[in-house]
Design a protein around this motif. Structure first.
Motif, mmCIF file in Angstrom:
data_model
loop_
_atom_site.group_PDB
_atom_site.id
_atom_site.type_symbol
_atom_site.label_atom_id
_atom_site.label_comp_id
_atom_site.label_asym_id
_atom_site.label_seq_id
_atom_site.Cartn_x
_atom_site.Cartn_y
_atom_site.Cartn_z
ATOM 1 N N SER A 163 0.519 -1.316 0.184
ATOM 2 C CA SER A 163 -0.152 0.123 0.203
ATOM 3 C C SER A 163 1.138 1.557 0.050
ATOM 4 C CB SER A 163 -0.431 0.332 1.130
ATOM 5 O OG SER A 163 -1.660 -0.944 1.298
ATOM 6 N N LEU A 164 0.268 2.370 -1.024
ATOM 7 C CA LEU A 164 1.016 3.378 -0.994
ATOM 8 C C LEU A 164 0.431 4.933 -0.652
ATOM 9 C CD1 LEU A 164 1.946 1.302 -3.847
ATOM 10 C CD2 LEU A 164 3.932 3.373 -2.968
ATOM 11 N N ARG A 165 0.862 5.895 0.300
ATOM 12 C CA ARG A 165 -0.640 7.158 0.391
ATOM 13 C C ARG A 165 0.767 7.930 0.105
ATOM 14 N NH1 ARG A 165 -5.609 7.676 3.956
ATOM 15 N NH2 ARG A 165 -5.397 9.982 4.023
ATOM 16 N N TRP A 166 0.473 9.010 -0.576
ATOM 17 C CA TRP A 166 1.108 9.952 -0.959
ATOM 18 C C TRP A 166 -0.131 11.226 -0.911
ATOM 19 C CZ3 TRP A 166 -0.070 6.870 -4.657
ATOM 20 C CH2 TRP A 166 -0.557 6.822 -5.337
ATOM 21 N N ARG A 171 -5.116 19.188 1.898
ATOM 22 C CA ARG A 171 -5.656 17.841 2.088
ATOM 23 C C ARG A 171 -5.785 17.057 1.909
ATOM 24 N NH1 ARG A 171 -10.411 22.700 5.330
ATOM 25 N NH2 ARG A 171 -9.154 23.362 6.172
ATOM 26 N N LEU A 172 -5.403 16.722 0.591
ATOM 27 C CA LEU A 172 -5.820 15.735 -0.595
ATOM 28 C C LEU A 172 -4.700 15.104 -0.129
ATOM 29 C CD1 LEU A 172 -8.697 14.514 -2.454
ATOM 30 C CD2 LEU A 172 -6.616 16.204 -4.233
ATOM 31 N N ASP A 173 -4.993 13.874 -0.544
ATOM 32 C CA ASP A 173 -3.841 12.488 -0.415
ATOM 33 C C ASP A 173 -4.198 11.632 -1.774
ATOM 34 O OD1 ASP A 173 -2.893 13.162 1.053
ATOM 35 O OD2 ASP A 173 -3.003 11.902 3.059
ATOM 36 N N GLY A 174 -3.271 11.252 -2.659
ATOM 37 C CA GLY A 174 -3.717 9.627 -3.249
ATOM 38 C C GLY A 174 -3.414 8.436 -2.703
ATOM 39 N N PHE A 175 -3.693 7.104 -3.082
ATOM 40 C CA PHE A 175 -3.868 5.957 -2.332
ATOM 41 C C PHE A 175 -3.568 5.186 -3.133
ATOM 42 C CE2 PHE A 175 -8.182 6.913 -0.835
ATOM 43 C CZ PHE A 175 -8.495 5.384 -1.635
ATOM 44 N N SER A 200 -7.555 2.015 -5.545
ATOM 45 C CA SER A 200 -6.835 3.091 -5.297
ATOM 46 C C SER A 200 -7.457 3.912 -5.470
ATOM 47 C CB SER A 200 -6.283 3.165 -6.970
ATOM 48 O OG SER A 200 -6.893 2.485 -8.297
ATOM 49 N N GLY A 201 -7.738 5.494 -5.178
ATOM 50 C CA GLY A 201 -8.551 6.147 -5.076
ATOM 51 C C GLY A 201 -7.659 7.754 -4.164
ATOM 52 N N LEU A 202 -9.406 8.293 -4.184
ATOM 53 C CA LEU A 202 -8.441 9.756 -3.336
ATOM 54 C C LEU A 202 -8.825 9.592 -1.937
ATOM 55 C CD1 LEU A 202 -9.729 12.815 -6.242
ATOM 56 C CD2 LEU A 202 -6.737 11.065 -5.942
ATOM 57 N N ALA A 203 -8.110 10.738 -0.852
ATOM 58 C CA ALA A 203 -8.987 10.658 0.417
ATOM 59 C C ALA A 203 -8.703 12.308 0.548
ATOM 60 C CB ALA A 203 -8.083 9.856 1.541
ATOM 61 N N LEU A 204 -9.681 12.814 1.153
ATOM 62 C CA LEU A 204 -9.756 14.094 1.410
ATOM 63 C C LEU A 204 -9.867 14.435 3.149
ATOM 64 C CD1 LEU A 204 -10.417 17.205 1.073
ATOM 65 C CD2 LEU A 204 -12.653 16.164 0.764
ATOM 66 N N ARG A 205 -8.734 15.142 3.891
ATOM 67 C CA ARG A 205 -8.919 15.148 4.993
ATOM 68 C C ARG A 205 -9.841 16.498 6.169
ATOM 69 N NH1 ARG A 205 -4.254 14.239 3.547
ATOM 70 N NH2 ARG A 205 -2.947 16.046 4.016
ATOM 71 N N LEU A 206 -10.858 16.508 6.233
ATOM 72 C CA LEU A 206 -11.768 17.686 6.825
ATOM 73 C C LEU A 206 -11.531 17.299 8.369
ATOM 74 C CD1 LEU A 206 -14.437 18.022 4.356
ATOM 75 C CD2 LEU A 206 -12.552 19.169 3.996
#
Length: 243
Positions: A163-166, A171-175, A200-206
């Motif tokens: 797994s990779l996340r960057w 506030r937005l990450d890809g994984f 795979s996708g996108l993660a938005l942190r709020l």
């Protein structure tokens, strides 16, 4: 892949690494230990609860509760509770868990060793345990899991995940994640003894909330019974609140 269902364990969350979710109930802590330990949790809602690419909610929305404990000297544990729906008229609860330890290997690189257990009350024939070994980087993780009886069947399995996340923006990450499940004991599956899953996708942190949009794929084959077969390509949405 574990990351499709479970929250990061505390050791990884502290260093910004995505990771494992699992099971362990800590009933008592001494005062000196509690002063250094951390206890937290996550409440999440999934449009389709997926584990290693396979739906555990029959393609329907499902919630889950996770508790996580970060102890001293790299020890960690947690607890997960959710409702699962394998197929029509076959529902149960899921208790999924782990206990493990993270240890430094080199600057920016750790290794871990742990054990996990899955329990399905009322459907104990699905219960199984795994041992796992992992390497943890700043933005990636790799693990190898072994179970002597996967989902209660007399099948010895190995599951490898990467797994990779960057970060993409403030506030937005890809994984992205890859998983490979294999056994040498299942000779009855016409599609072969191995199965590949991706996410795979996108993660938005709020703040304390994270929203994820993910595309999940799942190949045929591998040590799963027929009821686990669901859509092998699907977009999923999830929201998680940390506390």
């Amino acid at each position: 892949m574990l990351t499709t269902v479970l929250p990061p364990h505390p050791q990884q969350a502290r260093s910004g690494r995505p990771g494992l979710r699992a099971f362990a109930c800590w009933l008592a802590l001494s005062a000196p230990l509690a002063a250094q330990a951390e206890l937290g949790g996550t409440v999440s809602l999934h449009s389709d609860l997926r584990y290693r690419g396979v739906s555990l909610s029959a393609g329907k929305p499902q919630a889950q509760l996770d508790l996580a404990y970060d102890g001293t000297e790299g020890w960690y544990g947690g607890a997960l509770v959710s409702h699962v729906d394998f197929y029509a008229r076959s529902e149960s609860s899921l208790l999924l868990g782990y206990l493990g330890r993270v240890m430094p290997l080199a600057p920016g690189l750790d290794w871990e060793l742990g054990a996990s257990a899955s329990h399905y009350p009322g459907k104990d024939f699905y219960n199984y345990q795994e041992l796992y070994l992992g390497l943890l980087g700043e933005r990636w993780q790799a693990r190898l899991y072994h179970s002597p009886r996967y989902y209660g069947r007399p099948l010895s399995t190995l599951y490898a995940e990467l797994s990779l996340r960057w970060p993409l923006a403030a506030r937005l990450d890809g994984f992205v994640g890859l998983g490979y499940l294999s056994t040498r004991d299942d000779t009855r599956n016409p599609h072969g003894p191995s199965r590949l899953d991706t996410r795979s996708g996108l993660a938005l942190r709020l703040g304390q909330v994270e929203l994820q949009l993910a595309h999940v794929t799942l190949s045929r084959g591998g040590p799963y019974a027929g009821p686990f077969e669901t859509d092998r390509r699907r977009w999923t949405l999830s929201s998680s609140l940390a506390f």
